[in-house]
Design a protein around this motif. Sequence first.
Motif, PDB file in Angstrom:
ATOM      1  N   GLY A   1      16.393   9.938  -9.707  1.00 30.55           N
ATOM      2  CA  GLY A   1      17.553  10.164  -8.851  1.00 30.55           C
ATOM      3  C   GLY A   1      17.665   9.103  -7.775  1.00 30.55           C
ATOM      4  O   GLY A   1      17.217   7.972  -7.934  1.00 30.55           O
ATOM      5  N   SER A   2      18.250   9.492  -6.635  1.00 31.31           N
ATOM      6  CA  SER A   2      18.549   8.534  -5.568  1.00 31.31           C
ATOM      7  C   SER A   2      17.390   8.418  -4.596  1.00 31.31           C
ATOM      8  O   SER A   2      17.515   8.693  -3.408  1.00 31.31           O
ATOM      9  N   ALA A   3      16.242   8.026  -5.118  1.00 28.07           N
ATOM     10  CA  ALA A   3      15.089   7.795  -4.252  1.00 28.07           C
ATOM     11  C   ALA A   3      15.362   6.610  -3.341  1.00 28.07           C
ATOM     12  O   ALA A   3      15.986   5.633  -3.753  1.00 28.07           O
ATOM     13  N   PRO A   4      14.891   6.672  -2.069  1.00 32.81           N
ATOM     14  CA  PRO A   4      15.292   5.652  -1.096  1.00 32.81           C
ATOM     15  C   PRO A   4      14.678   4.277  -1.325  1.00 32.81           C
ATOM     16  O   PRO A   4      15.285   3.271  -0.959  1.00 32.81           O
ATOM     17  N   LEU A   5      13.464   4.226  -1.889  1.00 32.37           N
ATOM     18  CA  LEU A   5      12.776   2.946  -2.043  1.00 32.37           C
ATOM     19  C   LEU A   5      12.238   2.823  -3.462  1.00 32.37           C
ATOM     20  O   LEU A   5      11.935   3.815  -4.115  1.00 32.37           O
ATOM     21  N   PRO A   6      12.096   1.604  -3.968  1.00 34.98           N
ATOM     22  CA  PRO A   6      11.780   1.417  -5.393  1.00 34.98           C
ATOM     23  C   PRO A   6      10.311   1.580  -5.719  1.00 34.98           C
ATOM     24  O   PRO A   6       9.441   1.621  -4.838  1.00 34.98           O
ATOM     25  N   VAL A   7      10.034   1.646  -7.013  1.00 30.48           N
ATOM     26  CA  VAL A   7       8.671   1.639  -7.514  1.00 30.48           C
ATOM     27  C   VAL A   7       7.940   0.403  -6.992  1.00 30.48           C
ATOM     28  O   VAL A   7       8.491  -0.689  -6.960  1.00 30.48           O
ATOM     29  N   GLY A   8       6.679   0.615  -6.576  1.00 31.14           N
ATOM     30  CA  GLY A   8       5.876  -0.473  -6.029  1.00 31.14           C
ATOM     31  C   GLY A   8       5.803  -0.489  -4.515  1.00 31.14           C
ATOM     32  O   GLY A   8       4.953  -1.175  -3.940  1.00 31.14           O
ATOM     33  N   THR A   9       6.679   0.268  -3.846  1.00 30.30           N
ATOM     34  CA  THR A   9       6.652   0.336  -2.388  1.00 30.30           C
ATOM     35  C   THR A   9       5.453   1.159  -1.934  1.00 30.30           C
ATOM     36  O   THR A   9       5.142   2.190  -2.530  1.00 30.30           O
TER      37      THR A   9
ATOM     38  N   ALA B   1       0.771 -11.598  -9.000  1.00 34.63           N
ATOM     39  CA  ALA B   1       0.981 -10.237  -9.478  1.00 34.63           C
ATOM     40  C   ALA B   1      -0.332  -9.480  -9.382  1.00 34.63           C
ATOM     41  O   ALA B   1      -1.408 -10.047  -9.618  1.00 34.63           O
ATOM     42  N   VAL B   2      -0.246  -8.195  -9.031  1.00 36.55           N
ATOM     43  CA  VAL B   2      -1.406  -7.309  -9.010  1.00 36.55           C
ATOM     44  C   VAL B   2      -1.104  -6.135  -9.922  1.00 36.55           C
ATOM     45  O   VAL B   2      -0.133  -5.405  -9.700  1.00 36.55           O
ATOM     46  N   ALA B   3      -1.912  -5.964 -10.960  1.00 32.77           N
ATOM     47  CA  ALA B   3      -1.759  -4.859 -11.902  1.00 32.77           C
ATOM     48  C   ALA B   3      -2.704  -3.735 -11.489  1.00 32.77           C
ATOM     49  O   ALA B   3      -3.906  -3.955 -11.345  1.00 32.77           O
ATOM     50  N   GLN B   4      -2.164  -2.528 -11.333  1.00 30.57           N
ATOM     51  CA  GLN B   4      -2.908  -1.375 -10.818  1.00 30.57           C
ATOM     52  C   GLN B   4      -2.818  -0.239 -11.834  1.00 30.57           C
ATOM     53  O   GLN B   4      -1.716   0.193 -12.197  1.00 30.57           O
ATOM     54  N   VAL B   5      -3.948   0.252 -12.307  1.00 31.02           N
ATOM     55  CA  VAL B   5      -3.949   1.362 -13.262  1.00 31.02           C
ATOM     56  C   VAL B   5      -3.634   2.656 -12.507  1.00 31.02           C
ATOM     57  O   VAL B   5      -4.392   3.065 -11.615  1.00 31.02           O
ATOM     58  N   VAL B   6      -2.521   3.311 -12.856  1.00 29.63           N
ATOM     59  CA  VAL B   6      -2.098   4.518 -12.144  1.00 29.63           C
ATOM     60  C   VAL B   6      -2.159   5.766 -13.018  1.00 29.63           C
ATOM     61  O   VAL B   6      -1.949   6.873 -12.527  1.00 29.63           O
ATOM     62  N   ASP B   7      -2.442   5.608 -14.286  1.00 31.26           N
ATOM     63  CA  ASP B   7      -2.626   6.763 -15.161  1.00 31.26           C
ATOM     64  C   ASP B   7      -3.491   6.332 -16.336  1.00 31.26           C
ATOM     65  O   ASP B   7      -3.372   5.193 -16.821  1.00 31.26           O
ATOM     66  N   GLY B   8      -4.362   7.234 -16.800  1.00 32.81           N
ATOM     67  CA  GLY B   8      -5.246   6.910 -17.906  1.00 32.81           C
ATOM     68  C   GLY B   8      -6.618   7.505 -17.691  1.00 32.81           C
ATOM     69  O   GLY B   8      -6.786   8.451 -16.898  1.00 32.81           O
ATOM     70  N   PRO B   9      -7.637   6.981 -18.347  1.00 36.97           N
ATOM     71  CA  PRO B   9      -8.999   7.486 -18.159  1.00 36.97           C
ATOM     72  C   PRO B   9      -9.420   7.423 -16.697  1.00 36.97           C
ATOM     73  O   PRO B   9      -9.126   6.453 -15.999  1.00 36.97           O
TER      74      PRO B   9
ATOM     75  N   ARG C   1       6.491  -0.527 -13.860  1.00 34.29           N
ATOM     76  CA  ARG C   1       5.413   0.272 -14.436  1.00 34.29           C
ATOM     77  C   ARG C   1       5.539   0.203 -15.951  1.00 34.29           C
ATOM     78  O   ARG C   1       6.623   0.404 -16.496  1.00 34.29           O
ATOM     79  N   VAL C   2       4.421  -0.069 -16.627  1.00 43.78           N
ATOM     80  CA  VAL C   2       4.433  -0.204 -18.077  1.00 43.78           C
ATOM     81  C   VAL C   2       3.362   0.700 -18.672  1.00 43.78           C
ATOM     82  O   VAL C   2       2.310   0.924 -18.068  1.00 43.78           O
ATOM     83  N   ASP C   3       3.644   1.224 -19.849  1.00 47.49           N
ATOM     84  CA  ASP C   3       2.700   2.056 -20.578  1.00 47.49           C
ATOM     85  C   ASP C   3       2.082   1.259 -21.709  1.00 47.49           C
ATOM     86  O   ASP C   3       2.782   0.571 -22.458  1.00 47.49           O
ATOM     87  N   LEU C   4       0.777   1.372 -21.839  1.00 46.40           N
ATOM     88  CA  LEU C   4       0.025   0.688 -22.877  1.00 46.40           C
ATOM     89  C   LEU C   4      -0.773   1.719 -23.661  1.00 46.40           C
ATOM     90  O   LEU C   4      -1.110   2.779 -23.146  1.00 46.40           O
ATOM     91  N   GLY C   5      -1.115   1.369 -24.889  1.00 46.35           N
ATOM     92  CA  GLY C   5      -1.969   2.259 -25.650  1.00 46.35           C
ATOM     93  C   GLY C   5      -1.610   2.265 -27.115  1.00 46.35           C
ATOM     94  O   GLY C   5      -0.443   2.119 -27.490  1.00 46.35           O
ATOM     95  N   GLY C   6      -2.623   2.442 -27.965  1.00 44.14           N
ATOM     96  CA  GLY C   6      -2.399   2.425 -29.390  1.00 44.14           C
ATOM     97  C   GLY C   6      -2.707   1.061 -29.969  1.00 44.14           C
ATOM     98  O   GLY C   6      -3.002   0.101 -29.260  1.00 44.14           O
ATOM     99  N   THR C   7      -2.616   0.963 -31.266  1.00 47.45           N
ATOM    100  CA  THR C   7      -3.001  -0.271 -31.946  1.00 47.45           C
ATOM    101  C   THR C   7      -1.986  -1.384 -31.764  1.00 47.45           C
ATOM    102  O   THR C   7      -2.310  -2.552 -31.920  1.00 47.45           O
TER     103      THR C   7
END
Length: 376
Positions: free
Chosen positions: A28-36, A125-133, A178-184
């Motif tokens: 929806g109309s969140a005030p600030l973008p992903v990464g803030t 760029a800084v890649a940060q794991v935010v979901d997973g093991p 934000r990107v999702d990875l996983g699988g062959t």
Amino acid sequence: MLNIADTLHRWCREARPFALATVVGVRGSAPLPVGTSVAVDEDGDAVGSISGGCVEGQVYELCRQVLRDRGAPQRAWFGYSDDDAFAIGLTCGGELDVFVQRVDPTAQPHLVDALDEVVQGRPAAVAQVVDGPERLLGLTLSVLGADQVVCGAVDDGPANRAVADQARALLRAGRTARVDLGGTGDGCPEHLSVLVHVAATRPRMLVFGAVDFAAALSQAGRFLGYRVTVCDARPVFATAARFPYADEIVVDWPHRYLERTSVDERTAVCVLTHDAKFDIPLLRLALDLPVAYVGAMGSRRTHEERLRLLREEDVAEDRLARLRSPIGLDLGARTPEETAVSITAEIIAEANRGTGQPLTWITGPIHRSPRLTSYR
């Protein structure tokens, strides 16, 4: 994270632990973008904002808790409350997914290098794991500079390569995502969700034609954060005095300059000459480059003649479909300044998948995910 790079850079250099709360998802109309991000150090000092004030108090307390507990990262979801206007939530009606972790700079020293690049105005760029093991949550790696050197690691296996590849791609595109990875398919056996924070050099706006419209467009482009180049083959018109807001003035034939300069997936090419001897060789080249936007000024009659000449030059129809001509959105613009607004509005709409229509006429989300150019 990179919205508060100056402070984080200082804290990392001082080896000062802090809690980092980052927007990893919006609806929806969140005030600030992903990464803030918001950060809080062990003295309780805070920097940044993720909601413009709506939920800052709750996020601050969550950061303090994560710092005290020294445990695993936490997630929090904030949304609008219809029942209580004063309840913790977003009065704008949007929803935020927030990831909170404790950061020890001594455990991830590459962060100092990445933040140093950012505060010096260089790409990183800084890649940060935010979901997973659980063992990987909060781990980061960095990609530095134009050479895209990888520092740090999120894993000692194939996941690290997959994350690094995504970070490099988003750094080239100049986009935090934000990107999702996983699988062959991507060589990463475990499912991961990675937020790639990107600080890139300014995107380029190439304005061809040293005319009054170009002067207004260069000012508007600079206001929007572009590095503006004005190019014209006529030295009497292509002068710094006429284009004080341009970062660069080039005297050369437009197509010859475009052949030798660098462009990327964020570059906007604006052709304002409406002179076939300049336009046709320039557009033939521009429409075959991996740029974000190609627009050309002229009447509808000029546009039709331009298409005819480009077809005679064997420019394919799928390439012609990329051409924004006549350039700009229909704002009824007449003056150079109004025309500059019309052109930049179209560039913004193209980058952000906007319709160009008044918001009162349309339904659905106000904000959309920016377009990540995939050009073939």
